[in-house]
Design a protein around this motif. Structure first.
Motif, PDB file in Angstrom:
ATOM      1  N   UNK A 145       4.180   6.953  -6.603  1.00  0.00           N
ATOM      2  CA  UNK A 145       2.994   7.790  -6.449  1.00  0.00           C
ATOM      3  C   UNK A 145       1.706   7.033  -6.249  1.00  0.00           C
ATOM      4  N   UNK A 146       1.526   5.925  -6.936  1.00  0.00           N
ATOM      5  CA  UNK A 146       0.262   5.193  -6.852  1.00  0.00           C
ATOM      6  C   UNK A 146       0.128   4.398  -5.561  1.00  0.00           C
ATOM      7  N   UNK A 147       1.182   4.376  -4.744  1.00  0.00           N
ATOM      8  CA  UNK A 147       1.149   3.590  -3.510  1.00  0.00           C
ATOM      9  C   UNK A 147       1.017   4.430  -2.244  1.00  0.00           C
ATOM     10  N   UNK A 148       1.101   5.752  -2.377  1.00  0.00           N
ATOM     11  CA  UNK A 148       1.057   6.600  -1.181  1.00  0.00           C
ATOM     12  C   UNK A 148      -0.263   7.342  -1.036  1.00  0.00           C
ATOM     13  N   UNK A 149      -1.243   7.025  -1.891  1.00  0.00           N
ATOM     14  CA  UNK A 149      -2.635   7.458  -1.721  1.00  0.00           C
ATOM     15  C   UNK A 149      -2.784   8.968  -1.521  1.00  0.00           C
ATOM     16  N   UNK A 150      -2.301   9.730  -2.461  1.00  0.00           N
ATOM     17  CA  UNK A 150      -2.482  11.174  -2.410  1.00  0.00           C
ATOM     18  C   UNK A 150      -1.479  11.904  -1.547  1.00  0.00           C
ATOM     19  N   UNK A 151      -0.637  11.188  -0.830  1.00  0.00           N
ATOM     20  CA  UNK A 151       0.426  11.823  -0.057  1.00  0.00           C
ATOM     21  C   UNK A 151       1.629  12.053  -0.973  1.00  0.00           C
ATOM     22  N   UNK A 152       2.612  12.814  -0.523  1.00  0.00           N
ATOM     23  CA  UNK A 152       3.748  13.135  -1.409  1.00  0.00           C
ATOM     24  C   UNK A 152       4.532  11.906  -1.848  1.00  0.00           C
ATOM     25  N   UNK A 153       4.654  11.739  -3.146  1.00  0.00           N
ATOM     26  CA  UNK A 153       5.514  10.694  -3.695  1.00  0.00           C
ATOM     27  C   UNK A 153       6.965  11.140  -3.538  1.00  0.00           C
ATOM     28  N   UNK A 154       7.885  10.248  -3.805  1.00  0.00           N
ATOM     29  CA  UNK A 154       9.307  10.579  -3.648  1.00  0.00           C
ATOM     30  C   UNK A 154       9.704  11.754  -4.521  1.00  0.00           C
ATOM     31  N   UNK A 155       9.241  11.793  -5.757  1.00  0.00           N
ATOM     32  CA  UNK A 155       9.607  12.907  -6.629  1.00  0.00           C
ATOM     33  C   UNK A 155       9.052  14.222  -6.086  1.00  0.00           C
ATOM     34  N   UNK A 156       7.872  14.191  -5.477  1.00  0.00           N
ATOM     35  CA  UNK A 156       7.302  15.400  -4.884  1.00  0.00           C
ATOM     36  C   UNK A 156       8.129  15.865  -3.690  1.00  0.00           C
ATOM     37  N   UNK A 157       8.532  14.903  -2.850  1.00  0.00           N
ATOM     38  CA  UNK A 157       9.357  15.242  -1.696  1.00  0.00           C
ATOM     39  C   UNK A 157      10.703  15.817  -2.139  1.00  0.00           C
ATOM     40  N   UNK A 158      11.273  15.224  -3.181  1.00  0.00           N
ATOM     41  CA  UNK A 158      12.565  15.698  -3.662  1.00  0.00           C
ATOM     42  C   UNK A 158      12.449  17.093  -4.264  1.00  0.00           C
ATOM     43  N   UNK A 159      11.433  17.306  -5.070  1.00  0.00           N
ATOM     44  CA  UNK A 159      11.257  18.622  -5.685  1.00  0.00           C
ATOM     45  C   UNK A 159      11.055  19.709  -4.640  1.00  0.00           C
ATOM     46  N   UNK A 160      10.314  19.403  -3.584  1.00  0.00           N
ATOM     47  CA  UNK A 160      10.070  20.411  -2.554  1.00  0.00           C
ATOM     48  C   UNK A 160      11.360  20.820  -1.866  1.00  0.00           C
ATOM     49  N   UNK A 161      12.328  19.917  -1.824  1.00  0.00           N
ATOM     50  CA  UNK A 161      13.622  20.221  -1.206  1.00  0.00           C
ATOM     51  C   UNK A 161      14.551  20.973  -2.162  1.00  0.00           C
TER      52      UNK A 161
ATOM     53  N   UNK B 249      15.831   1.183   5.177  1.00  0.00           N
ATOM     54  CA  UNK B 249      14.459   0.752   5.445  1.00  0.00           C
ATOM     55  C   UNK B 249      14.464  -0.197   6.642  1.00  0.00           C
ATOM     56  N   UNK B 250      14.365   0.394   7.828  1.00  0.00           N
ATOM     57  CA  UNK B 250      14.484  -0.360   9.072  1.00  0.00           C
ATOM     58  C   UNK B 250      13.255  -0.224   9.972  1.00  0.00           C
ATOM     59  N   UNK B 251      12.159   0.285   9.407  1.00  0.00           N
ATOM     60  CA  UNK B 251      10.956   0.571  10.189  1.00  0.00           C
ATOM     61  C   UNK B 251       9.737   0.177   9.345  1.00  0.00           C
ATOM     62  N   UNK B 252       8.751  -0.510   9.929  1.00  0.00           N
ATOM     63  CA  UNK B 252       7.544  -0.868   9.168  1.00  0.00           C
ATOM     64  C   UNK B 252       6.879   0.336   8.509  1.00  0.00           C
ATOM     65  N   UNK B 253       7.008   1.512   9.127  1.00  0.00           N
ATOM     66  CA  UNK B 253       6.384   2.720   8.579  1.00  0.00           C
ATOM     67  C   UNK B 253       7.109   3.252   7.347  1.00  0.00           C
ATOM     68  N   UNK B 254       8.242   2.656   7.000  1.00  0.00           N
ATOM     69  CA  UNK B 254       8.938   3.044   5.771  1.00  0.00           C
ATOM     70  C   UNK B 254       8.220   2.517   4.534  1.00  0.00           C
ATOM     71  N   UNK B 255       7.309   1.563   4.739  1.00  0.00           N
ATOM     72  CA  UNK B 255       6.655   0.866   3.636  1.00  0.00           C
ATOM     73  C   UNK B 255       5.203   1.317   3.447  1.00  0.00           C
ATOM     74  N   UNK B 256       4.776   1.368   2.176  1.00  0.00           N
ATOM     75  CA  UNK B 256       3.368   1.606   1.864  1.00  0.00           C
ATOM     76  C   UNK B 256       2.600   0.284   1.865  1.00  0.00           C
ATOM     77  N   UNK B 257       3.294  -0.784   1.517  1.00  0.00           N
ATOM     78  CA  UNK B 257       2.754  -2.147   1.587  1.00  0.00           C
ATOM     79  C   UNK B 257       3.949  -3.071   1.773  1.00  0.00           C
ATOM     80  N   UNK B 258       3.823  -4.326   1.451  1.00  0.00           N
ATOM     81  CA  UNK B 258       4.918  -5.259   1.738  1.00  0.00           C
ATOM     82  C   UNK B 258       6.184  -5.005   0.918  1.00  0.00           C
ATOM     83  N   UNK B 259       6.047  -4.321  -0.229  1.00  0.00           N
ATOM     84  CA  UNK B 259       7.234  -4.144  -1.076  1.00  0.00           C
ATOM     85  C   UNK B 259       7.457  -2.732  -1.605  1.00  0.00           C
TER      86      UNK B 259
END
Length: 220
Positions: A19-35, A173-183
């Protein structure tokens, strides 16, 4: 799709607790809950950014009583703690491999202990490999990829022995856009993780105690 109510639990480190790395966008738990809420299911995050394998013992204490499936992604911070070994001086390649072997043995011992504690809960468990970072320093990137291959061998081997399915984040994880930063995982990477979690819940034969490797990727 089965009609039974599912409660999916995410354990581990910042791979799930992003959550702290996606800057107000949906974190993984948010994405999972919505599904899952579309089906009347539930999802709970007990993973904690910065945790290592030994912390899973504490996370287990916070698993809700109605949990039905456990997903654990952890080991990256253990790997980070080993990085100082990358700069140790050795006289030949063989000595370097011995250093790597010692790291692998330590990780294996801790990973087995962690898995045994999760398995004792008698709930379906799914593990995750550690994806490669995206460092700008090519030498650091190569060293990390080589080291992580040894740790991922532990994850896959032990998951196979225990009959546990694996989400292969290293492949997903095969695309640079999969990452919020280097890790850390970004929103796109999180969506891929959620897709694989749901696929496993709906399709994996947990009752057969078999290890299958999942890497569902929807290339655009």
């Amino acid at each position: 799709m089965a009609s039974a109510i599912r409660h999916l639990i995410l354990l581990g480190d910042s791979i799930f607790d992003n959550g702290s790395y996606v800057r107000g966008q949906p974190a993984i738990i948010d994405q999972l809950k919505s599904k899952v809420e579309e089906h009347g299911w539930n999802a709970t995050l007990v993973a904690v950014d910065g945790h290592v394998l030994s912390h899973v013992t504490d996370q287990i204490k916070r698993i809700p009583k109605d949990a039905t499936h456990l997903f654990v992604s952890i080991g990256g911070n253990n790997a980070l703690s080993y990085m100082h070994h990358l700069h140790e001086s050795v006289s030949n390649v063989g000595e370097a491999l011995i250093v790597l072997s010692k790291i692998k043995s330590k990780f294996e011992k801790d990973y087995i202990t962690m898995l045994q504690k999760l398995i004792s809960l008698k709930l379906p468990v799914t593990t995750c490999t550690i994806y490669n970072p995206r460092f700008t320093n090519s030498h650091e990137q190569i060293m990390c990829e080589t080291g992580l291959s040894a740790l991922n061998d532990v994850i896959v081997t032990q998951s196979t022995k225990f009959g546990i399915p694996v989400i292969d984040l290293k492949t997903i994880f095969n695309d640079p856009n999969d990452y919020a930063n280097s890790i850390e995982p970004g929103v796109q990477g999180g969506a891929k993780i959620v897709e694989n979690i749901l696929y496993i819940v709906n399709h994996h034969r947990f009752n057969e105690n078999i290890c299958s490797i999942y890497a569902k990727i929807n290339d655009k």
